[in-house]
Design a protein around this motif. Sequence first.
Motif, PDB file in Angstrom:
ATOM      1  N   GLY A 105       0.806  -1.210   0.000  1.00 55.20           N
ATOM      2  CA  GLY A 105       0.000   0.000   0.000  1.00 55.20           C
ATOM      3  C   GLY A 105       0.841   1.261   0.000  1.00 55.20           C
ATOM      4  O   GLY A 105       1.988   1.260   0.473  1.00 55.20           O
ATOM      5  N   LEU A 106       0.281   2.320  -0.552  1.00 52.78           N
ATOM      6  CA  LEU A 106       0.879   3.651  -0.485  1.00 52.78           C
ATOM      7  C   LEU A 106       0.059   4.488   0.487  1.00 52.78           C
ATOM      8  O   LEU A 106      -1.142   4.688   0.278  1.00 52.78           O
ATOM      9  CB  LEU A 106       0.897   4.318  -1.864  1.00 52.78           C
ATOM     10  CG  LEU A 106       1.822   3.694  -2.922  1.00 52.78           C
ATOM     11  CD1 LEU A 106       1.590   4.360  -4.276  1.00 52.78           C
ATOM     12  CD2 LEU A 106       3.281   3.822  -2.507  1.00 52.78           C
ATOM     13  N   ILE A 107       0.698   4.949   1.560  1.00 51.93           N
ATOM     14  CA  ILE A 107       0.038   5.791   2.556  1.00 51.93           C
ATOM     15  C   ILE A 107       0.584   7.202   2.413  1.00 51.93           C
ATOM     16  O   ILE A 107       1.802   7.420   2.520  1.00 51.93           O
ATOM     17  CB  ILE A 107       0.260   5.257   3.977  1.00 51.93           C
ATOM     18  CG1 ILE A 107      -0.314   3.838   4.104  1.00 51.93           C
ATOM     19  CG2 ILE A 107      -0.379   6.173   5.009  1.00 51.93           C
ATOM     20  CD1 ILE A 107      -0.079   3.187   5.450  1.00 51.93           C
ATOM     21  N   LEU A 108      -0.308   8.144   2.153  1.00 51.25           N
ATOM     22  CA  LEU A 108       0.091   9.528   1.892  1.00 51.25           C
ATOM     23  C   LEU A 108      -0.121  10.337   3.159  1.00 51.25           C
ATOM     24  O   LEU A 108      -1.248  10.701   3.489  1.00 51.25           O
ATOM     25  CB  LEU A 108      -0.713  10.093   0.726  1.00 51.25           C
ATOM     26  CG  LEU A 108      -0.780   9.183  -0.518  1.00 51.25           C
ATOM     27  CD1 LEU A 108      -1.594   9.850  -1.616  1.00 51.25           C
ATOM     28  CD2 LEU A 108       0.602   8.826  -1.014  1.00 51.25           C
ATOM     29  N   SER A 109       0.953  10.596   3.863  1.00 45.18           N
ATOM     30  CA  SER A 109       0.842  11.290   5.141  1.00 45.18           C
ATOM     31  C   SER A 109       2.200  11.799   5.580  1.00 45.18           C
ATOM     32  O   SER A 109       3.235  11.236   5.221  1.00 45.18           O
ATOM     33  CB  SER A 109       0.289  10.336   6.207  1.00 45.18           C
ATOM     34  OG  SER A 109       0.359  10.934   7.481  1.00 45.18           O
TER      35      SER A 109
END
Length: 541
Positions: A105-109
Amino acid sequence: MKTVSTTPFQDQKPGTSGLRKKVPVFQQPNYVENFIQSVFDSLEGFEGQTLVIGGDGRFFNREVIQIAIKMASANGFGRVLVGQGGILSTPAASNVIRKNKAFGGLILSASHNPGGPNEDFGIKYNTGNGGPAPEKVTDAIYARSRVIDTYKICETPDVDLDQIGRVEVGTMDVEIIDSVADYAALMEELFDFAAIKAKIAGGFRLTFDAMHAVTGPYAKEILERRLGAAEGSVKNFVPLEDFGGHHPDPNLVHAKDLYDLMMSDDAPDFGAASDGDGDRNLIIGKGIFVTPSDSLAMLAANAHLAPAYAGGLKGIARSMPTSRAADRVAEKLGVKAYETPTGWKFFGNLLDAGLATICGEESAGTGSDHVREKDGLWAVLLWLNILAVRGESVKAIAEAHWTEYGRNFYARHDYEDVDTQAANGLVAELREKLDRLAGTSVQGMTIAAADDFSYLDPVDGSTSANQGIRILFEGDSRIVYRLSGTGTSGATLRVYIERFEPDAAKHDVPTPEALADLIAAADEIAGIRAKTGRNEPSVIT
């Protein structure tokens, strides 16, 4: 599908929580595309597999999600799951990865860092276990980013992120999912919601500050709708791109309104907060702040009161700078205590191997083997479960814990945005004199040992060196110095100060007083004022 020529950027080295920079840096042409392609180029075997994408709703979140979807399609993923509105808390994203057996997954934070057009943004890759990519993966990503010359992307219209349902991008399925449902269902499996609900119905009052960050929708659904807390118990619950102009870090500086309320005569029974991406927590009882280190120890000691942990713990893990209060709980429970470097990815191996059940960091992160990230709301719900079963106040539980185990007085002093060269020089000079410190005295205390923490992973045998300088004193006190990797400008020097006090008669001493000589020693040993020009920390927690 289109292959686009590009030139590399030399500053895309991921830190402990992915790549973090100011928004204008990410907005440079091809900057986002280069990094995402470098992630994909560093992975193998994802053809036709599932990728999870979501973020904390900060500024630039939606734009990067659209780029990531189109690039995932062009690179051969078979399916992408995206949180509605682009929203997925970090622990919820971990759960979605695990539940759907996704490739990653790519978590944008940028977690607890500020958001806005000129503030912080971040991209983190999580692997199939739901946890942050290990160093061998992030090292490969960085190496690729320095030589990348093309990226792949689909030229298609943007996806409607607000409409739950399924669409196609190229040959890839894109499914917009409810951001909250799976996570809320998992929490109901872990905790005794009936007991908590009955406690609240009996007059127990709580307040939760979502800080206009990602946990707002989760807390609203769980605390108010499912557990019956009064309407308005969850404050600042609408996620905003700039977090309402505030710093979404749940500490006593940035959540001062909550602290002031909990110290007032009309305080609710329980107060809590979470951060930008939902993986950190702040716990405050009526008239008492519970340090993250103490919270970890108290949760571990009482975890058996929640259904998911009724069978006992396999082990307890903490980051090295976190106070050693949890170690004493592990000893009494007869389970192993693990001391790891800072960074949740180090807990992943222990959890996957079944060596630990509960983990925590002094930076307000606690979690368990239910996901592979720290989890702010999980900690809040475990506290509520314990309070419901024990029928005591937070203060009574804390004081009873200290009486049984002794109290670890603890504080963290952060010197933020320090000149990088000055900070590196301070640490280098400390390392140079480590061998000469044992046996010397400072502020009337004798140094028993000094070292630079190195970790040997008991699962994969990897070694992580230079993880923090430890000064250990006779009488079970210590000072730890460490440069943080979570900022986006300058350097942040963190100084951790700890003293163990077994005598219950001395547990009511104010923390600054209990640590006064160690605080003075920390400056004397490292020359903080002289080398940084700072007379006091930016933040004390």
